[in-house]
Design a protein around this motif. Structure first.
Motif, PDB file in Angstrom:
ATOM      1  N   ASN A   1       0.926  -1.208   0.113  1.00  0.00           N
ATOM      2  CA  ASN A   1      -0.032  -0.036   0.062  1.00  0.00           C
ATOM      3  C   ASN A   1       0.725   1.192   0.042  1.00  0.00           C
ATOM      4  N   ASP A   2       2.051   1.082  -0.670  1.00  0.00           N
ATOM      5  CA  ASP A   2       2.894   2.330  -0.649  1.00  0.00           C
ATOM      6  C   ASP A   2       2.414   3.670  -1.216  1.00  0.00           C
ATOM      7  N   ARG A   3       1.436   3.318  -2.419  1.00  0.00           N
ATOM      8  CA  ARG A   3       1.265   4.545  -3.127  1.00  0.00           C
ATOM      9  C   ARG A   3      -0.110   4.999  -2.175  1.00  0.00           C
ATOM     10  N   LEU A   4      -0.810   4.445  -1.561  1.00  0.00           N
ATOM     11  CA  LEU A   4      -1.762   4.765  -0.634  1.00  0.00           C
ATOM     12  C   LEU A   4      -1.017   5.809   0.441  1.00  0.00           C
ATOM     13  N   HIS A   5      -0.085   5.459   0.839  1.00  0.00           N
ATOM     14  CA  HIS A   5       0.618   6.299   1.794  1.00  0.00           C
ATOM     15  C   HIS A   5       1.277   7.494   1.197  1.00  0.00           C
ATOM     16  N   GLU A   6       1.702   7.349  -0.115  1.00  0.00           N
ATOM     17  CA  GLU A   6       2.218   8.503  -0.897  1.00  0.00           C
ATOM     18  C   GLU A   6       0.953   9.583  -0.977  1.00  0.00           C
ATOM     19  N   LEU A   7      -0.110   9.192  -0.983  1.00  0.00           N
ATOM     20  CA  LEU A   7      -1.240  10.085  -1.308  1.00  0.00           C
ATOM     21  C   LEU A   7      -1.685  10.610   0.119  1.00  0.00           C
ATOM     22  N   GLY A   8      -1.138  10.354   1.156  1.00  0.00           N
ATOM     23  CA  GLY A   8      -1.382  10.983   2.518  1.00  0.00           C
ATOM     24  C   GLY A   8      -2.433  10.392   3.275  1.00  0.00           C
ATOM     25  N   TYR A   9      -3.064   9.066   2.774  1.00  0.00           N
ATOM     26  CA  TYR A   9      -3.968   8.592   3.664  1.00  0.00           C
ATOM     27  C   TYR A   9      -3.492   8.106   5.027  1.00  0.00           C
ATOM     28  N   GLU A  10      -4.148   8.410   6.167  1.00  0.00           N
ATOM     29  CA  GLU A  10      -3.728   7.671   7.500  1.00  0.00           C
ATOM     30  C   GLU A  10      -4.769   6.452   7.529  1.00  0.00           C
ATOM     31  N   LEU A  11      -4.332   5.261   7.944  1.00  0.00           N
ATOM     32  CA  LEU A  11      -5.357   4.184   8.148  1.00  0.00           C
ATOM     33  C   LEU A  11      -6.040   4.343   9.650  1.00  0.00           C
ATOM     34  N   ARG A  12      -7.074   4.172   9.759  1.00  0.00           N
ATOM     35  CA  ARG A  12      -7.559   3.906  11.040  1.00  0.00           C
ATOM     36  C   ARG A  12      -7.456   2.818  11.673  1.00  0.00           C
ATOM     37  N   TYR A  13      -7.223   1.748  10.785  1.00  0.00           N
ATOM     38  CA  TYR A  13      -6.934   0.409  11.470  1.00  0.00           C
ATOM     39  C   TYR A  13      -5.827  -0.282  10.644  1.00  0.00           C
ATOM     40  N   PRO A  14      -4.411   0.061  10.909  1.00  0.00           N
ATOM     41  CA  PRO A  14      -3.381  -0.097  10.224  1.00  0.00           C
ATOM     42  C   PRO A  14      -3.144  -2.000  10.042  1.00  0.00           C
ATOM     43  N   THR A  15      -3.724  -2.606  10.896  1.00  0.00           N
ATOM     44  CA  THR A  15      -3.438  -4.009  10.957  1.00  0.00           C
ATOM     45  C   THR A  15      -4.992  -4.610  11.237  1.00  0.00           C
ATOM     46  N   VAL A  16      -5.194  -5.819  11.009  1.00  0.00           N
ATOM     47  CA  VAL A  16      -6.195  -6.969  11.403  1.00  0.00           C
ATOM     48  C   VAL A  16      -6.434  -6.942  12.876  1.00  0.00           C
ATOM     49  N   ARG A  17      -5.140  -6.670  13.536  1.00  0.00           N
ATOM     50  CA  ARG A  17      -5.123  -6.791  15.026  1.00  0.00           C
ATOM     51  C   ARG A  17      -5.984  -5.820  15.721  1.00  0.00           C
ATOM     52  N   GLU A  18      -5.874  -4.625  15.027  1.00  0.00           N
ATOM     53  CA  GLU A  18      -6.569  -3.303  15.776  1.00  0.00           C
ATOM     54  C   GLU A  18      -7.940  -3.566  15.133  1.00  0.00           C
ATOM     55  N   GLY A  19      -8.098  -4.098  14.042  1.00  0.00           N
ATOM     56  CA  GLY A  19      -9.537  -3.845  13.454  1.00  0.00           C
ATOM     57  C   GLY A  19     -10.295  -4.912  13.958  1.00  0.00           C
ATOM     58  N   PHE A  20     -10.031  -6.076  14.201  1.00  0.00           N
ATOM     59  CA  PHE A  20     -10.734  -7.003  14.902  1.00  0.00           C
ATOM     60  C   PHE A  20     -10.919  -6.865  16.459  1.00  0.00           C
ATOM     61  N   ARG A  21     -10.380  -6.024  17.051  1.00  0.00           N
ATOM     62  CA  ARG A  21     -10.408  -5.549  18.372  1.00  0.00           C
ATOM     63  C   ARG A  21     -11.984  -5.797  19.001  1.00  0.00           C
ATOM     64  N   PRO A  22     -12.915  -5.080  18.085  1.00  0.00           N
ATOM     65  CA  PRO A  22     -14.282  -4.898  18.723  1.00  0.00           C
ATOM     66  C   PRO A  22     -15.065  -6.312  18.718  1.00  0.00           C
ATOM     67  N   ALA A  23     -14.864  -7.228  17.762  1.00  0.00           N
ATOM     68  CA  ALA A  23     -15.249  -8.587  17.395  1.00  0.00           C
ATOM     69  C   ALA A  23     -14.512  -9.337  18.596  1.00  0.00           C
ATOM     70  N   ILE A  24     -13.556  -9.129  18.926  1.00  0.00           N
ATOM     71  CA  ILE A  24     -13.002 -10.166  19.869  1.00  0.00           C
ATOM     72  C   ILE A  24     -13.505  -9.752  21.345  1.00  0.00           C
ATOM     73  N   GLU A  25     -13.543  -8.431  21.491  1.00  0.00           N
ATOM     74  CA  GLU A  25     -14.346  -8.132  22.901  1.00  0.00           C
ATOM     75  C   GLU A  25     -15.581  -8.384  23.087  1.00  0.00           C
ATOM     76  N   ALA A  26     -16.390  -8.396  21.841  1.00  0.00           N
ATOM     77  CA  ALA A  26     -17.726  -8.855  21.754  1.00  0.00           C
ATOM     78  C   ALA A  26     -17.829 -10.684  22.154  1.00  0.00           C
ATOM     79  N   PHE A  27     -16.986 -11.198  21.511  1.00  0.00           N
ATOM     80  CA  PHE A  27     -16.894 -12.623  21.671  1.00  0.00           C
ATOM     81  C   PHE A  27     -16.426 -12.963  23.228  1.00  0.00           C
ATOM     82  N   ARG A  28     -15.713 -12.169  23.866  1.00  0.00           N
ATOM     83  CA  ARG A  28     -15.434 -12.464  25.128  1.00  0.00           C
ATOM     84  C   ARG A  28     -16.544 -12.111  26.205  1.00  0.00           C
ATOM     85  N   ALA A  29     -17.208 -10.986  25.870  1.00  0.00           N
ATOM     86  CA  ALA A  29     -18.407 -10.669  26.815  1.00  0.00           C
ATOM     87  C   ALA A  29     -19.512 -11.808  26.624  1.00  0.00           C
TER      88      ALA A  29
END
Length: 293
Positions: free
Chosen positions: A264-292
């Protein structure tokens, strides 16, 4: 700006939210009652139209920017051709022939068009090699998005999404229950998929450019499955190589065999900042819901 999101579904509704919050006037286009209700619930205008019917598209207002984000659902090739090729061609011809055509059109495609690269890296300079008929349809639609728009003076851009996940699409059971087949997972959270399109609409992107929309870390699926199992306090799932899966099932599709790492080098060159840089951050809500539970 006035923006029309055609095929305003999973990503399109989030895109509409983000663009509305940024001060743009957004219209979402769907043909089903449920789709129209979802758009209105998200806080922007909904218009009913069939993207494959030029007469129906008369209901769609003029716009500065157009985003084609339709989904065929499932993996049926005929449905994909109708949604991606026939629909996009009709939209480009109909909106493009208006007295006030859109200045920009973004078409949302898939990294699946690259096919199998044996785990090697691919980027925007890599020649696509689709592994399935459905992926070949996506590549055909890309040509319409780039060449058909150019014929009408519209700046066309293709954004190739990695595997989409997010609210209502975490599919934890796929990894926790197993078996998990070896290969790389190239992903992007729904919110980032929408964010990338919103960013591309306003960024300094050349006419005819293709941009990969994936996160920073293509993960090895067996390792990701083990990490998820640990986070969810369950036993690690069974793992299989592609060959082991083929032996168990008799055969596997070229899509399953396809493995690559998308950069995703071109995406970064365009100046976009990812809200969830990896699936580990992105899956956190699902993990928390599963544990709950």
């Amino acid at each position: 700006m006035q923006v029309v999101v055609l095929g305003c579904g999973y990503v399109g509704i989030e895109l509409g939210r983000q663009l509305t919050q940024a001060g743009h006037e957004v219209v979402g286009v769907r043909r089903s009652d449920a789709g129209l209700d979802a758009i209105e619930a998200a806080g922007f205008e909904a218009v009913r139209a069939d993207l494959t019917d030029a007469a129906s598209l008369a209901a769609v207002p003029d716009a500065d920017w157009a985003v084609y984000a339709a989904s065929a659902g499932g993996r049926d090739v005929d449905a994909a051709r109708t949604a991606y090729v026939d629909g996009l061609r009709t939209v480009v011809e109909t909106l493009g022939d208006r007295p006030s055509p859109p200045d920009r059109l973004v078409y949302t495609s898939s990294t699946g068009v690259y096919g199998d690269h044996g785990g090697d890296w691919v980027d925007e300079s890599t020649t696509p090699d689709p592994a399935t008929d459905r992926q070949r349809v996506l590549l055909e639609a890309e040509r319409i998005a780039l060449e058909g728009t150019a014929d009408r003076g519209i700046d066309g851009t293709v954004v190739r999404f990695g595997g989409l996940y997010g609210p209502d699409r975490y599919r934890l059971d796929r990894y926790l229950d197993g078996p998990v087949t070896a290969g790389y997972l190239n992903s992007i959270h729904r919110d980032d998929a929408a964010g990338v399109v919103a960013h591309v609409l306003t960024a300094d992107v050349a006419r005819g450019e293709v941009i990969l929309a994936v996160d920073d870390d293509p993960v090895w699926k067996p390792e990701f499955a083990d990490w998820l199992a640990e986070q969810c306090d369950v036993s690690p799932p069974e793992k299989r190589t592609v060959e082991e899966r083929a032996a168990a099932e008799g055969s596997v599709s070229r899509r399953v065999r396809a493995s690559k790492r998308c950069a995703n080098d071109r995406l970064h060159e365009l100046g976009y900042e990812l809200r969830y840089p990896t699936v580990r951050e992105g899956f956190r809500p699902a993990i928390e819901a599963f544990r709950a539970d």
